[in-house]
Design an enzyme around this catalytic site. Structure first.
Site, mmCIF file in Angstrom:
data_model
loop_
_atom_site.group_PDB
_atom_site.id
_atom_site.type_symbol
_atom_site.label_atom_id
_atom_site.label_comp_id
_atom_site.label_asym_id
_atom_site.label_seq_id
_atom_site.Cartn_x
_atom_site.Cartn_y
_atom_site.Cartn_z
ATOM 1 C CD GLU A 130 -0.885 -0.361 3.384
ATOM 2 O OE1 GLU A 130 -2.559 -0.959 3.243
ATOM 3 O OE2 GLU A 130 -0.913 -0.248 4.444
ATOM 4 C CB CYS A 150 3.713 36.826 8.307
ATOM 5 S SG CYS A 150 2.905 38.087 7.251
ATOM 6 C CE1 TYR A 168 1.743 10.998 2.739
ATOM 7 C CE2 TYR A 168 3.417 10.321 1.289
ATOM 8 C CZ TYR A 168 2.296 10.194 2.212
ATOM 9 O OH TYR A 168 2.565 8.490 2.435
HETATM 10 C C1 LIG Z 1 1.189 6.351 5.092
HETATM 11 C C2 LIG Z 1 1.241 5.105 5.161
HETATM 12 C C3 LIG Z 1 1.613 4.459 3.673
HETATM 13 C C4 LIG Z 1 1.878 4.836 2.208
HETATM 14 O O1 LIG Z 1 2.919 5.377 2.751
HETATM 15 P P1 LIG Z 1 4.441 5.958 1.900
HETATM 16 O O2 LIG Z 1 6.007 6.187 2.111
HETATM 17 O O3 LIG Z 1 3.878 7.323 1.032
HETATM 18 O O4 LIG Z 1 4.349 4.933 1.067
HETATM 19 C C5 LIG Z 1 1.051 2.925 3.869
HETATM 20 N N1 LIG Z 1 0.191 2.621 4.931
HETATM 21 C C6 LIG Z 1 0.411 3.411 6.422
HETATM 22 C C7 LIG Z 1 -0.569 2.398 7.246
HETATM 23 C C8 LIG Z 1 0.471 4.550 6.332
HETATM 24 O O5 LIG Z 1 0.597 5.198 7.329
#
Ligand SMILES: *Cc1c(COP(=O)(O)O)cnc(C)c1O
Length: 405
Positions: free
Chosen positions: A266, A344, A373
């Site tokens: 993921e 500022c 991000y």
């Molecule tokens: C943020 C996150 C991701 C994605 O992470 P990347 O570094 O953007 O690939 C996947 N799983 C969980 C649980 C996350 O918190």
């Protein structure tokens, strides 16, 4: 090569308005190329989800939907975003450290297929809500590894963090889960590092996690269907041409995939980083205590990533020749410049003391790798400056230009 650089024609089209340029420009074609290049090498038996938090724009979600197994979300809001953008058919899995009853109700109502649970209390809470609604909710237990994990920029596991269930407590979680009649154990979840640039090291970490999951399943007589290995495939903001060695990770996993539990990834950053640029017009130039500063239309309220990582964000300069004022055009040449935003606060800096050949008021600064991000983690309304334009190129056309103020 999927690093997106806007063409002169695209920049000219954006810069035609009266007001100074400030825009995110997304190339959805480059995004599609990127996701295909990430998933193509993966062996059978693996699934690739997109972590929505990296960039939750509906156009991004729709562009990715045909090319990913599904979406990983971390809030009720992200569930609704995915459902609105992509519809009822999209597969969704849900993680995140702080869960409410409302989240569990929302995920059940919107057909989320699995919950990644991060504490014993959340297990009981999810079970109670699922039981009340007469559902059986599949879950993974998210593990925070006992040992340190070398090599990554952000570490969520192998250290004292708020994430997951510490390794020593996993047997307790398994025992608790046996009493949770409305939950069904399906496997383990590991999202241990973020922005790992070492593909071989990442493969070794994944292999160790797979071993651990299999050992627990054997020891406790569990039906292990899924091992989710998280995200964390890296990008290099100091070297935009560098690429994570997906082939290397995939070939190391080949002997481990296919038979047995499904392996899931993921990822967010590596998917979304490369396809967007953030363009800002130089509003002013000045010297202060011996250093040069450019003041940009824009800043960390649109693009907080460089300040949150304390890095100099990669950029290039797009010179513009028009100059309508009767006074001399301010310019600097062959010297380091600090690129500051319009807020500022001295923290509103996107790159510090970076040498430039020439920079003039009215030129554009194009920040690369701005898709992940960036806008999504920024405090848009601090100081109430106008939001940037957010423009999406689709099949070569600026299909969905839109101003959000
Ligand atoms: C943020 C996150 C991701 C994605 O992470 P990347 O570094 O953007 O690939 C996947 N799983 C969980 C649980 C996350 O918190």
């Amino acid at each position: 090569m999927t690093l997106f650089h806007p063409s002169p024609a695209q920049v000219a089209a954006i810069a035609r308005t009266e007001s100074p340029v400030c825009a995110f420009l997304h190339d959805l074609d480059a995004l599609r190329c990127q996701i295909r290049s990430l998933t193509a090498p993966l062996p059978a038996g693996t699934e690739f989800f997109y972590a929505v938090k990296a960039n939750n724009d509906p156009r991004v979600l729709r562009a990715l939907a045909p090319h990913v197994a599904g979406f990983e979300v971390a809030s009720s809001g992200e569930i609704l975003r995915v459902r609105e953008a992509v519809g009822p058919g999209a597969r969704i899995v849900m993680g995140g450290p702080a869960r409410t009853e409302g989240d569990i109700r929302t995920l059940l109502a919107h057909g989320v297929e699995r919950l990644h649970v991060e504490s014993l209390h959340s297990l009981r809470l999810a079970n109670a809500v699922a039981e009340r609604s007469g559902a059986i909710l599949p879950v993974l237990l998210r593990v925070n590894l006992a040992g340190p994990v070398p090599g990554a920029t952000l570490t969520m596991g192998g250290a004292a963090t708020q994430f997951g269930i510490e390794q020593a407590s996993i047997p307790d979680a398994i025992a608790t889960l046996r009493d949770c009649r409305a939950l069904r154990f399906e496997g383990f979840h590991f999202h241990t590092v973020s922005n790992n640039r070492d593909a071989a090291g990442h493969a070794a970490l994944c292999a160790a996690e797979i071993d651990l999951a299999r050992a627990w399943a054997g020891e406790h007589g569990l039906d292990l269907r899924v091992i989710n290995l998280g995200g964390g495939w890296g990008v290099d903001y100091a070297d935009p041409a560098w690429r994570f060695d997906t082939e290397r990770l995939a070939s190391a996993l080949r002997p481990l995939a296919g038979s047995g539990p499904r392996l899931q990834f993921e990822c967010g950053r590596i998917v979304a980083a490369y396809h967007a640029a953030y363009l800002c017009e130089v509003l002013d130039l000045k010297r202060s205590h011996g250093r040069a500063f450019a003041l940009l239309r824009g800043g960390t309220h649109h693009f907080r990533l460089p300040s949150s990582w304390a890095h100099d964000h990669p950029f290039h300069i797009l010179p513009r020749e028009e100059w309508d004022h009767p006074w001399p055009r301010p310019e600097i040449a062959r010297m380091p410049v600090t690129l500051a935003g319009e807020l500022c606060t001295p923290k509103d800096v996107l790159a510090r003391d970076v040498p430039v050949a020439r920079l003039r008021v009215g030129d554009l600064v194009c920040f690369e790798m701005a898709g992940a991000y960036g806008w999504d983690i920024s405090h848009h309304d601090f100081l109430c400056h106008a939001h940037p334009e957010r423009i999406f190129l689709d099949q070569g056309r600026m299909a969905a230009a839109e101003v959000t103020v």
